[in-house]
Design a protein around this motif. Structure first.
Motif, PDB file in Angstrom:
ATOM      1  N   HIS A   1      -0.167   2.989  14.618  1.00 18.02           N
ATOM      2  CA  HIS A   1       0.863   3.916  14.154  1.00 18.02           C
ATOM      3  C   HIS A   1       2.044   3.936  15.120  1.00 18.02           C
ATOM      4  O   HIS A   1       1.909   3.662  16.311  1.00 18.02           O
ATOM      5  CB  HIS A   1       0.289   5.325  13.990  1.00 18.02           C
ATOM      6  N   GLY A   2       3.215   4.231  14.577  1.00 14.94           N
ATOM      7  CA  GLY A   2       4.429   4.312  15.360  1.00 14.94           C
ATOM      8  C   GLY A   2       5.417   5.236  14.667  1.00 14.94           C
ATOM      9  O   GLY A   2       5.075   5.931  13.698  1.00 14.94           O
ATOM     10  N   ARG A   3       6.665   5.225  15.138  1.00 15.36           N
ATOM     11  CA  ARG A   3       7.639   6.164  14.588  1.00 15.36           C
ATOM     12  C   ARG A   3       9.044   5.609  14.771  1.00 15.36           C
ATOM     13  O   ARG A   3       9.382   5.002  15.804  1.00 15.36           O
ATOM     14  CB  ARG A   3       7.534   7.503  15.318  1.00 15.36           C
TER      15      ARG A   3
ATOM     16  N   PHE B   1       0.815  -1.215   0.000  1.00 15.84           N
ATOM     17  CA  PHE B   1       0.000   0.000   0.000  1.00 15.84           C
ATOM     18  C   PHE B   1       0.853   1.271   0.000  1.00 15.84           C
ATOM     19  O   PHE B   1       0.357   2.360  -0.252  1.00 15.84           O
ATOM     20  CB  PHE B   1      -0.896  -0.025   1.240  1.00 15.84           C
ATOM     21  N   GLN B   2       2.159   1.109   0.239  1.00 17.70           N
ATOM     22  CA  GLN B   2       3.085   2.236   0.379  1.00 17.70           C
ATOM     23  C   GLN B   2       2.969   3.232  -0.776  1.00 17.70           C
ATOM     24  O   GLN B   2       2.943   4.447  -0.572  1.00 17.70           O
ATOM     25  CB  GLN B   2       4.517   1.712   0.448  1.00 17.70           C
ATOM     26  N   SER B   3       2.881   2.739  -1.986  1.00 24.11           N
ATOM     27  CA  SER B   3       2.902   3.624  -3.158  1.00 24.11           C
ATOM     28  C   SER B   3       1.516   4.074  -3.599  1.00 24.11           C
ATOM     29  O   SER B   3       1.397   4.828  -4.574  1.00 24.11           O
ATOM     30  CB  SER B   3       3.592   2.910  -4.333  1.00 24.11           C
ATOM     31  N   SER B   4       0.467   3.641  -2.893  1.00 29.28           N
ATOM     32  CA  SER B   4      -0.887   3.988  -3.358  1.00 29.28           C
ATOM     33  C   SER B   4      -1.776   4.526  -2.247  1.00 29.28           C
ATOM     34  O   SER B   4      -3.001   4.468  -2.355  1.00 29.28           O
ATOM     35  CB  SER B   4      -1.540   2.765  -4.006  1.00 29.28           C
TER      36      SER B   4
ATOM     37  N   GLU C   1      10.648   8.582  10.622  1.00 23.26           N
ATOM     38  CA  GLU C   1       9.611   8.147   9.688  1.00 23.26           C
ATOM     39  C   GLU C   1       8.388   7.633  10.442  1.00 23.26           C
ATOM     40  O   GLU C   1       8.509   6.975  11.473  1.00 23.26           O
ATOM     41  CB  GLU C   1      10.136   7.036   8.760  1.00 23.26           C
ATOM     42  N   ASN C   2       7.215   7.929   9.900  1.00 24.71           N
ATOM     43  CA  ASN C   2       5.966   7.394  10.455  1.00 24.71           C
ATOM     44  C   ASN C   2       5.773   5.966   9.979  1.00 24.71           C
ATOM     45  O   ASN C   2       6.026   5.643   8.820  1.00 24.71           O
ATOM     46  CB  ASN C   2       4.774   8.239  10.019  1.00 24.71           C
TER      47      ASN C   2
ATOM     48  N   GLU D   1       5.789   2.792   5.646  1.00 19.41           N
ATOM     49  CA  GLU D   1       6.684   3.700   6.362  1.00 19.41           C
ATOM     50  C   GLU D   1       7.048   4.868   5.465  1.00 19.41           C
ATOM     51  O   GLU D   1       7.483   4.677   4.335  1.00 19.41           O
ATOM     52  CB  GLU D   1       7.945   2.949   6.807  1.00 19.41           C
ATOM     53  N   PHE D   2       6.842   6.071   5.945  1.00 19.07           N
ATOM     54  CA  PHE D   2       7.213   7.273   5.187  1.00 19.07           C
ATOM     55  C   PHE D   2       7.418   8.416   6.160  1.00 19.07           C
ATOM     56  O   PHE D   2       6.907   8.392   7.281  1.00 19.07           O
ATOM     57  CB  PHE D   2       6.125   7.636   4.160  1.00 19.07           C
ATOM     58  N   LYS D   3       8.160   9.410   5.718  1.00 23.40           N
ATOM     59  CA  LYS D   3       8.433  10.564   6.562  1.00 23.40           C
ATOM     60  C   LYS D   3       7.527  11.707   6.146  1.00 23.40           C
ATOM     61  O   LYS D   3       7.532  12.129   4.988  1.00 23.40           O
ATOM     62  CB  LYS D   3       9.901  10.989   6.448  1.00 23.40           C
TER      63      LYS D   3
END
Length: 360
Positions: free
Chosen positions: A322-324, A119-122, A231-232, A304-306
Motif C-alpha cells: 500500500h502507498g499514497r 480489480f479497481q471496479s470490483s 488517494e490510496n 487507486e482510490f480515495k
C-alpha cells in the motif's frame, strides 16, 4: 452416505461406497491414531489422548466389518484395540489427492485469487453494520479478505472505537509500538514520521524488518483532507508477473511456500537497510535491477482510490502493498486515519468456528 464393503491390504484399510464413488484407502496407522473412542480422544477438549509412545506404527487391521446399516466401520487392531468410524468421518477424511488439496485450502488457508488494476471496479465492499450484526455477512467478508487480500468496509461510524470493536468480535488486535491501534493525523509541518506527512508514500508492506511482520492491516478514515490528492494505492504483490523473482527469496523480499508459491512479500523502500553488507559484491547490481523491476510491476498492477470518511480498508499485509499519492493540506485542515493489525491464525480460527456454527 453408505458403505458397502471394507477390506484390508497390507498396512491399509479400503472402504467401498454405495454411491459408486471411488474406493477410499487409509493407512492403518492413520486410522488407529484417529480413533475417537473415550480412551483415545477427549470430545470435551477436542484433544487426542493416545500418546505417540503407545502408537504402533506397524499396526494392522485384523478384523473388519461394516455395521448393520452401512453407516460405519468397526475395526479390531493388532494391538488389541477396537475402533468405530462413522461413514461421514471416513468420507470427510479421504486421502485422495484432490480431497487433500480441498482440505488444505479449507483448514489452513483459502483459495487465493490474484488481481491487477482491473480489480479497481470490483473490490469486495461490505456494509460495516451488517458485518457486525450478521454472522453470514461477517464470514463472507472474511472469506473475501482471505481470497483477494483486500476489502472495503463502508459506513463505519467516524470514531476511534470501531476498529477495536470489530477486532474484539473476532479475536484481538496485535499490539504495535503505539499500542493496540495507531493514529495517523496529518497536519502542516508534521515531521515525526513519513506516514504523518502529506508527501507521497511509495508502495510498501508494513514493518518488513520484523521477524514476523503483521498479517492483516486495517485503515479507517475518520477525516479526509479537503484538498486534492491523498488517494490510496494498493497492489497485489503475489500477481503472477512477479514469479520471475523467486530467487529473491534469500534476501528475502519474496518468500515461497513448500510448493514454490509466493507466500509473503516484505518490501518497503523507505525502511530498507542502508548497509547491504550481507549481500555478496557481485550480487548488488542484479539485486538492484530485480528490485526496480519488481517496483515497476507492482505499480503497473495497482488500484487507486480515495478513501471517504466512514471507509475502512482491510488488507493482507503479507501480500498487498500500500502507498499514497501526495497531497496538500491547509492550516486548520487534517487527515485522520486509525489503523491496527491482526493475525491470520486468530482470524482463521474464528472463521472455522463461525463456519461450523452456520453450516455444521
Amino acid at each position: 452416505m453408505e458403505i458397502t464393503h471394507v477390506y484390508s491390504e497390507k498396512g491399509y484399510v479400503v472402504v467401498s461406497w454405495k454411491d459408486n464413488q471411488p474406493d477410499d484407502k487409509y493407512p492403518c496407522v492413520y486410522l488407529r491414531d484417529c480413533c475417537h473412542c473415550s480412551q483415545c480422544y477427549n470430545t470435551d477438549t477436542v484433544q487426542r489422548l493416545l500418546l505417540l509412545e503407545d502408537l504402533d506404527v506397524e499396526v494392522e487391521a485384523v478384523k473388519l466389518e461394516v455395521d448393520n446399516e452401512g453407516k460405519g466401520v468397526i475395526i479390531e487392531w493388532s494391538d488389541g484395540h477396537h475402533s468405530n468410524f462413522k461413514s461421514g468421518w471416513l468420507r470427510e477424511s479421504s486421502l485422495k489427492p484432490d480431497e487433500i488439496r480441498k482440505k488444505q485450502l479449507s483448514y489452513y488457508t483459502g483459495e487465493k485469487v490474484t488481481w491487477n488494476n482491473d480489480f479497481q471496479s470490483s473490490i469486495p465492499t461490505f456494509n460495516f453494520e451488517e458485518v457486525m450484526m450478521d454472522d453470514h455477512t461477517m464470514l463472507e467478508w472474511l472469506l473475501n479478505l482471505d481470497k483477494f487480500g483486500l476489502t472495503i468496509l463502508a459506513n463505519v461510524p467516524c470514531n476511534d472505537q470501531q476498529l477495536p470493536m470489530l477486532a474484539a468480535k473476532m479475536a484481538y488486535l496485535r499490539r504495535n509500538p503505539y499500542g493496540e491501534t495507531f493514529t495517523l493525523i496529518t497536519q502542516p509541518y508534521q515531521t515525526a514520521n513519513l506516514s504523518y506527512s502529506p508527501g507521497r508514500l511509495g508502495l510498501h508492506t508494513d514493518q518488513p524488518s520484523l521477524e514476523r511482520p503483521p498479517n492483516i492491516q486495517f485503515l479507517q478514515c475518520l477525516k479526509q483532507a479537503k484538498t486534492t490528492g491523498g488517494e490510496n494505492q494498493l497492489s497485489d504483490g503475489t500477481q503472477r508477473t512477479v514469479g520471475k523473482f523467486h530467487s529473491a527469496y534469500r534476501h528475502p523480499i519474496i518468500s515461497l511456500d513448500l510448493h514454490c508459491n509466493i507466500k509473503a512479500v516484505n518490501f518497503s523502500n523507505t525502511m530498507r537497510f542502508m548497509h547491504m553488507c550481507t549481500v555478496p559484491l557481485e550480487t548488488h547490481k542484479p539485486l538492484y535491477g530485480a528490485m526496480k523491476l519488481f517496483n515497476d510491476l507492482i505499480y503497473q498492477n495497482m488500484v487507486e482510490f480515495k478513501m471517504r470518511e466512514g471507509d475502512m480498508i482491510a488488507f493482507d499485509n503479507n501480500r498487498v502493498l500500500h502507498g499514497r499519492v501526495a497531497y496538500e493540506i491547509n492550516e486548520g485542515d487534517e487527515r485522520h486515519l486509525e489503523g491496527g493489525y491482526m493475525e491470520w491464525d486468530d482470524i482463521r480460527s474464528y472463521m472455522r468456528v463461525l463456519n461450523e456454527k452456520l453450516h455444521g
